[in-house]
Write a protein that holds these residues in place. Structure first.
Motif, short mmCIF file in Angstrom:
data_model
loop_
_atom_site.label_atom_id
_atom_site.label_comp_id
_atom_site.label_asym_id
_atom_site.label_seq_id
_atom_site.Cartn_x
_atom_site.Cartn_y
_atom_site.Cartn_z
N ASP A 106 5.76 16.92 -14.15
CA ASP A 106 6.37 17.04 -12.83
C ASP A 106 7.89 17.03 -12.95
OD1 ASP A 106 6.28 17.09 -9.91
OD2 ASP A 106 6.99 15.03 -10.01
N LYS A 152 10.43 20.10 -11.96
CA LYS A 152 11.54 19.95 -11.00
C LYS A 152 12.86 20.35 -11.62
CE LYS A 152 9.32 16.39 -8.18
NZ LYS A 152 9.20 14.93 -7.88
N SER A 189 5.67 24.41 -7.29
CA SER A 189 4.98 23.13 -7.37
C SER A 189 4.62 22.80 -8.80
CB SER A 189 3.69 23.18 -6.53
OG SER A 189 2.69 23.94 -7.20
#
Length: 462
Positions: free
Chosen positions: A127, A131, A6
């Motif tokens: 983020d 990813k 995450s």
């Protein structure tokens, strides 16, 4: 056993099957992917990455794997050893490194560990960058440099003393004012790296320190999350020792909680509120906290003439919002204080030094200071995820049911009622749905939480 990928990094339980837990193979795979990301961002450069870890018992094993993998990727390493999360962040910029890996599962129990990934500013990856790491980790073709291209260990040196010195040098940390009060402080560092740095910081501030669980063995004396139910031991010691306050940190020292002189909780949510009150009294400006944090920060900010903003949960989201609005102080209601004058990271050392200055200058006891802030009560609950729970469906249904209220869906669903609020979201760090509520009494907050837990179970036919 669990592996969670995450915005908060790669986190999992030690042992078990690769791909399902944080095994040696997973550590190598994700470290390699991270090194490739940093190389993409810095084409043609010889890279340097900082490694630091907390004291949990798997830390040495994971750190050795990370270091060896980085060297095999052709990356030079600065290893700061046992170091706090904020200290490792500061070490990245101090060494002009290209990134950093912090080996810590923060507040998670002893069987967990994690890789927290930093950029060259000593801040968590975005983020999109996170990813990208996850995507590259799934690729099968990992090519490594030949013998002349492997990396080297540039240095093995602690950063803890420099971190303390940087905190004490801050203009709003009044060392003499704190020394004059001669505070007696009990410190619970849950047998991790906080036991190395927090007592030393306090002694440098002229405090008498009573150490509790400060030996960095990694064998946590209690559940390491600094919540009231885990802090009964320090409460008893404070009363017995007639101490002025207690200070509690989590294993990587980015969260900070205080205990009053009578053994009651100052309440973790009010760590940031009190520090912000002090900072805003010297510098008017904006503040930021995440959606799950107390309304009290908004109230205090507006009282000082500033403006409050909310972000999605996660330090990287708070930092992005702070930069966007030029906040002078911010953080998260879990006791995470972010003071950008030093760096954009949650830092319990900064929080403690600013808080003690505030307490010294106001001349109050802990209970007296706590009484000056708006009284809100938070109820923090969770629902363990099972295959029967479709989180996205739950959040859609709740949002639709309360469409007539003030709803924020940038991170799960938060519903702001006139006198209270509820925030529902899937955790970044555990396989759970978090159900956070806040109201003007504990009974009301608990009742609101149980109401929404019941609605979730109804939606899922549980």
């Amino acid at each position: 056993m669990t592996l969670i990928k995450s915005i908060s990094g790669i986190r999992g339980t030690i042992g078990g099957h690769a791909g399902d837990n944080l095994t040696p193979l997973d550590v190598v795979k994700f470290t390699t992917a991270y090194a490739r990301l940093i190389a993409e961002r810095n084409p043609g450069r010889k890279l340097t990455i900082v490694i630091g870890r907390d004291a949990r018992i798997s830390g040495e094993m994971v750190a050795n794997l990370v270091e060896g993998t980085l060297l095999g990727c052709g990356v030079d390493v600065v290893n700061v050893g046992l170091c706090t999360t904020p200290g490792t962040e500061l070490a990245v910029t101090a060494h002009k490194a290209d990134g950093g890996i912090i080996i810590t599962a923060s507040h998670n129990p002893r069987q967990w560990n994690a890789l927290k990934l930093l950029n060259g500013e000593g801040e968590f990856l975005s983020d999109a960058e996170g990813k990208r790491v996850l995507a590259m980790a799934e690729e099968e073709d990992f090519a490594y440099p030949e013998i002349d291209g492997i990396g080297h260990v540039v240095s093995r040196e602690s950063y803890n003393e420099r971190h303390i010195e940087q905190v004490l040098a801050l203009p709003l940390v009044d060392v003499e004012a704190v020394r004059a009060r001669k505070f007696k402080v009990v410190v619970d560092a849950v047998n991790s790296v906080g036991g190395i740095v927090m007592p030393e910081l306090l002694r440098r501030l002229g405090c008498e320190v009573v150490e509790l669980n400060c030996e960095p063995t990694g064998e946590f004396a209690h559940n390491p999350e600094p919540l009231p139910q885990n802090l009964t031991q320090i409460a008893q010691v404070i009363v017995r020792e007639k101490a002025d306050l207690g200070i509690v940190v989590d294993p990587d020292v980015d969260r900070l909680a205080f205990v009053n002189e009578d053994g009651t909780m100052f309440v973790e949510e009010y760590t940031l509120v009190a520090v912000a009150d002090y900072v805003l009294s010297h510098k008017v400006g904006n503040t930021v906290s995440n959606l799950s944090s107390s309304r009290a920060l908004r109230d205090v900010t507006e009282r000082h003439g500033g403006r409050y903003y909310a972000s999605a949960v996660g330090e990287v989201n708070v930092v992005a919002k702070m930069k966007e609005v030029g906040a002078v102080i911010g953080g998260e209601g879990n006791g995470g204080v972010i003071y950008p004058e030093l760096h954009y990271g949650r830092d319990a050392l900064v929080g403690a030094a600013l808080f003690l200055t505030h307490l010294a200058k106001c001349g109050m006891t802990m209970t007296q200071l706590r009484a000056t802030y708006p009284a809100y009560y938070a109820s923090k609950n969770k629902i363990e995820l099972t295959p029967a729970i479709d989180v996205d469906k739950v959040l859609r249904e709740i949002k639709a049911r309360y469409a007539g209220e003030k709803v924020n869906d940038i991170d799960g669903v938060k519903i702001d009622f006139a006198e209270n609020w509820v925030h529902l979201r899937k955790s970044n760090t555990e396989p759970i749905i978090r159900v956070y509520t806040e109201a003007k009494s504990m009974e009301e907050a608990d009742a609101l939480a149980q109401r929404f837990i019941g609605e979730i179970k109804q939606i899922c036919n549980l």
